[in-house]
Scaffold this motif. Structure first.
Motif, PDB file in Angstrom:
ATOM      1  N   UNK A 110     -12.500   4.550 -11.513  1.00 58.61           N
ATOM      2  CA  UNK A 110     -12.542   5.274 -10.247  1.00 58.61           C
ATOM      3  C   UNK A 110     -11.191   5.949  -9.985  1.00 58.61           C
ATOM      4  N   UNK A 111     -11.242   7.107  -9.343  1.00 58.79           N
ATOM      5  CA  UNK A 111     -10.029   7.871  -9.092  1.00 58.79           C
ATOM      6  C   UNK A 111      -9.221   7.231  -7.953  1.00 58.79           C
ATOM      7  N   UNK A 112      -7.924   7.114  -8.209  1.00 60.62           N
ATOM      8  CA  UNK A 112      -6.970   6.661  -7.198  1.00 60.62           C
ATOM      9  C   UNK A 112      -5.811   7.653  -7.216  1.00 60.62           C
ATOM     10  N   UNK A 113      -5.554   8.291  -6.083  1.00 67.10           N
ATOM     11  CA  UNK A 113      -4.487   9.280  -6.055  1.00 67.10           C
ATOM     12  C   UNK A 113      -4.795  10.437  -6.985  1.00 67.10           C
ATOM     13  N   UNK A 114      -3.907  10.665  -7.956  1.00 65.78           N
ATOM     14  CA  UNK A 114      -4.046  11.819  -8.857  1.00 65.78           C
ATOM     15  C   UNK A 114      -4.682  11.479 -10.191  1.00 65.78           C
ATOM     16  N   UNK A 157       1.120  10.336 -14.431  1.00 64.00           N
ATOM     17  CA  UNK A 157       0.401   9.815 -13.273  1.00 64.00           C
ATOM     18  C   UNK A 157      -0.898  10.575 -13.048  1.00 64.00           C
ATOM     19  N   UNK A 158      -1.288  11.408 -14.037  1.00 67.12           N
ATOM     20  CA  UNK A 158      -2.517  12.191 -13.912  1.00 67.12           C
ATOM     21  C   UNK A 158      -3.486  11.980 -15.069  1.00 67.12           C
ATOM     22  N   UNK A 190       0.760  -1.236   0.000  1.00 67.54           N
ATOM     23  CA  UNK A 190       0.000   0.000   0.000  1.00 67.54           C
ATOM     24  C   UNK A 190       0.789   1.282   0.000  1.00 67.54           C
ATOM     25  N   UNK A 191       2.132   1.224  -0.069  1.00 70.32           N
ATOM     26  CA  UNK A 191       2.903   2.460  -0.092  1.00 70.32           C
ATOM     27  C   UNK A 191       3.483   2.686  -1.470  1.00 70.32           C
ATOM     28  N   UNK A 192       3.337   3.880  -1.981  1.00 71.33           N
ATOM     29  CA  UNK A 192       3.860   4.201  -3.297  1.00 71.33           C
ATOM     30  C   UNK A 192       5.346   4.486  -3.197  1.00 71.33           C
ATOM     31  N   UNK A 193       6.103   4.048  -4.204  1.00 68.88           N
ATOM     32  CA  UNK A 193       7.534   4.274  -4.205  1.00 68.88           C
ATOM     33  C   UNK A 193       7.899   5.498  -4.998  1.00 68.88           C
ATOM     34  N   UNK A 237      -3.586   3.156 -12.843  1.00 69.61           N
ATOM     35  CA  UNK A 237      -2.357   3.683 -13.422  1.00 69.61           C
ATOM     36  C   UNK A 237      -1.528   4.465 -12.410  1.00 69.61           C
ATOM     37  N   UNK A 238      -2.123   4.804 -11.268  1.00 67.96           N
ATOM     38  CA  UNK A 238      -1.412   5.619 -10.278  1.00 67.96           C
ATOM     39  C   UNK A 238      -0.163   4.912  -9.761  1.00 67.96           C
ATOM     40  N   UNK A 239      -0.176   3.589  -9.751  1.00 63.78           N
ATOM     41  CA  UNK A 239       0.952   2.823  -9.225  1.00 63.78           C
ATOM     42  C   UNK A 239       1.749   2.121 -10.327  1.00 63.78           C
ATOM     43  N   UNK A 240       1.651   2.628 -11.548  1.00 62.59           N
ATOM     44  CA  UNK A 240       2.431   2.092 -12.666  1.00 62.59           C
ATOM     45  C   UNK A 240       3.229   3.234 -13.279  1.00 62.59           C
ATOM     46  N   UNK A 241       4.504   3.016 -13.510  1.00 61.18           N
ATOM     47  CA  UNK A 241       5.371   4.111 -13.959  1.00 61.18           C
ATOM     48  C   UNK A 241       5.265   4.360 -15.459  1.00 61.18           C
TER      49      UNK A 241
END
Length: 447
Positions: free
Chosen positions: A409-413, A436-437, A31-34, A428-432
């Protein structure tokens, strides 16, 4: 990997199976973003690109075999992938066969290619290679090797999205500054390839390069390579259970193993001196040529559907340089669309691929992977957190095989979700990816 005899001496006893094992313990948090500034740098894919993965046996020979040798081995040997040493100032073997036409014809015959670049080596490398780097110049030389590798890859027809593997031979890791030099070189290599649209792989010894890259896997000081190809000549083809890297690292089709060293094999009356490899990793992407089968001109469009704008037309019978296949609007008996080297899309219904109803095995699925930036990323049955989870979570650094994107659904930004090649969805918020927006070019929208 320059001279086929010398390079096997250089790799040393550990590659033959005499390694000291490391034990990995502990709990991986979720659950923590890097941070993505260095660690998970995005790949800047151009439009006419895609990543190709191979799950098969392969071999590497010092000199690329002739096409006649490949024909003799195809269907008789257990191998369907072949390594090519395509550049680098420490490469020693001549490559009389390695041309753009050889790459095209070998691929058309069904071989997957594993491109390896033998450039500068660590200054504490075991052996006598002339060109070396140290902790002071490793970043500069890693960048310059990456620049040269991309130019050579393009000249051979290895398209963006291909994985290029930097050869890092066995070295004395008791020298602390040399370990730093290796990490800096690989980081610079990775960032240069990503900026040029290529995936970054490394060939490493299990007791030096793999051990050090594993220990810096989550370090924010270095860009993480996308795939590792490990040498350990113990005859075991397994891609898990490695003694110097835990299974959660490079966990999603990001590993290869050289499991048997220097030996001769004969298939179809042709003998080659090879190493044997097990691959489940990204390899080269090479275009395949097909023909327009429609009686009228075939429109190529900016996206996989007839609502997208026409960018050009191809006459009946015209050659089409296809890179990969993706899903789009149904036309005739199929919803498959082919992406060309120009980045444009054509309906597969009017193309001479083997199937007119679904995907053709010869062409890879169009994917634009990015590394996962959180310790554990749930995959879901649809584009939103209200959908149930499915399958195993993706671990940090996994190369998520993104086929297309859709709003959810929105996750993060961001409200963008990625459909993976296995049909699952991740935010996509956790994929580089590149953004990220919002949407990340050239990933298409999901139909």
């Amino acid at each position: 990997m320059v001279h086929h005899v010398v390079r096997h001496i250089v790799r040393g006893l550990a590659a033959a199976g005499g390694a000291v094992a490391l034990a990995f313990t502990g709990t991986v948090l979720t659950g923590t973003a890097g941070p993505a500034a260095e660690l998970e740098t995005p790949v800047v894919y151009p439009s006419g690109s895609s990543v190709t993965r191979a799950d098969r046996l392969g071999f590497d020979a010092c000199t690329a075999p002739s096409l006649a040798a490949l024909r003799a081995w195809k269907g008789r040997s257990p191998y369907t992938a072949v390594n090519i040493y395509f550049g680098g100032n420490n490469r020693g073997c001549a490559q009389p066969n390695l041309t753009a036409s050889w790459v095209r014809d070998a691929t058309a015959a069904g071989w997957r290619l594993l491109p390896t670049y033998f450039g500068y080596q660590p200054y504490c490398m075991f052996g006598d290679k002339e060109h070396r780097y140290n902790a002071t110049n490793a970043t500069v030389l890693g960048t310059s090797d990456g620049t040269d590798a991309v130019a050579r890859a393009k000249a051979l027809g290895l398209l963006p999205g291909s994985a290029l593997y930097a050869d890092v031979e066995h070295y004395d890791r008791t020298v602390t500054s040399c370990r730093t030099a290796v990490r800096r070189y690989v980081s610079a290599w990775t960032k240069k390839l990503h900026a040029s649209g290529y995936l970054a792989g490394v060939y490493v010894h299990q007791d030096s390069g793999l051990r050090d890259l594993s220990s810096s896997y989550t370090s924010t000081s270095y860009a993480r390579p996308d795939a590792v190809w490990m040498a350990r000549w113990d005859g075991n083809q397994a891609l898990t259970g490695w003694p110097t890297a835990p299974n959660w690292q490079w966990s999603l089709s990001q590993r290869a193993k050289q499991y048997r060293g220097d030996h001769d094999e004969t298939w179809g009356g042709v003998t080659l001196n090879i190493d044997s490899d097990r691959l489940k990793a990204p390899v080269a992407t090479v275009a395949r040529t097909y023909r327009v089968t429609s009686p009228d001109a075939l429109n190529a469009r900016s996206g996989p559907g007839t609502s997208y704008s026409v960018v050009r037309s191809y006459a009946p019978g015209a050659a089409l340089p296809a890179v990969c296949q993706g899903l789009g609007q149904r036309v005739g008996t199929t919803a498959v669309w082919d992406r060309l080297t120009t980045g444009a899309w054509v309906s597969d219904y009017y193309v001479s691929t083997p199937s007119s109803t679904g995907f053709s095995p010869a062409l890879p699925r169009c994917t634009y992977p990015g590394q996962v930036t959180t310790d554990s990323l749930n995959a879901r049955t649809g584009p939103g957190v209200s959908y149930p989870t499915t399958g195993s979570p993706l671990r940090r650094g996994a190369l998520a095989p993104v086929m297309c994107q859709k709003a959810g659904s929105r996750v993060g930004t961001t409200a963008v979700w990625n459909r993976l090649s296995d049909g699952r969805w991740v935010t996509d918020y956790y994929v580089s990816n590149r953004s990220s927006t919002t949407w990340s070019a050239p990933v298409p929208r999901c139909p």
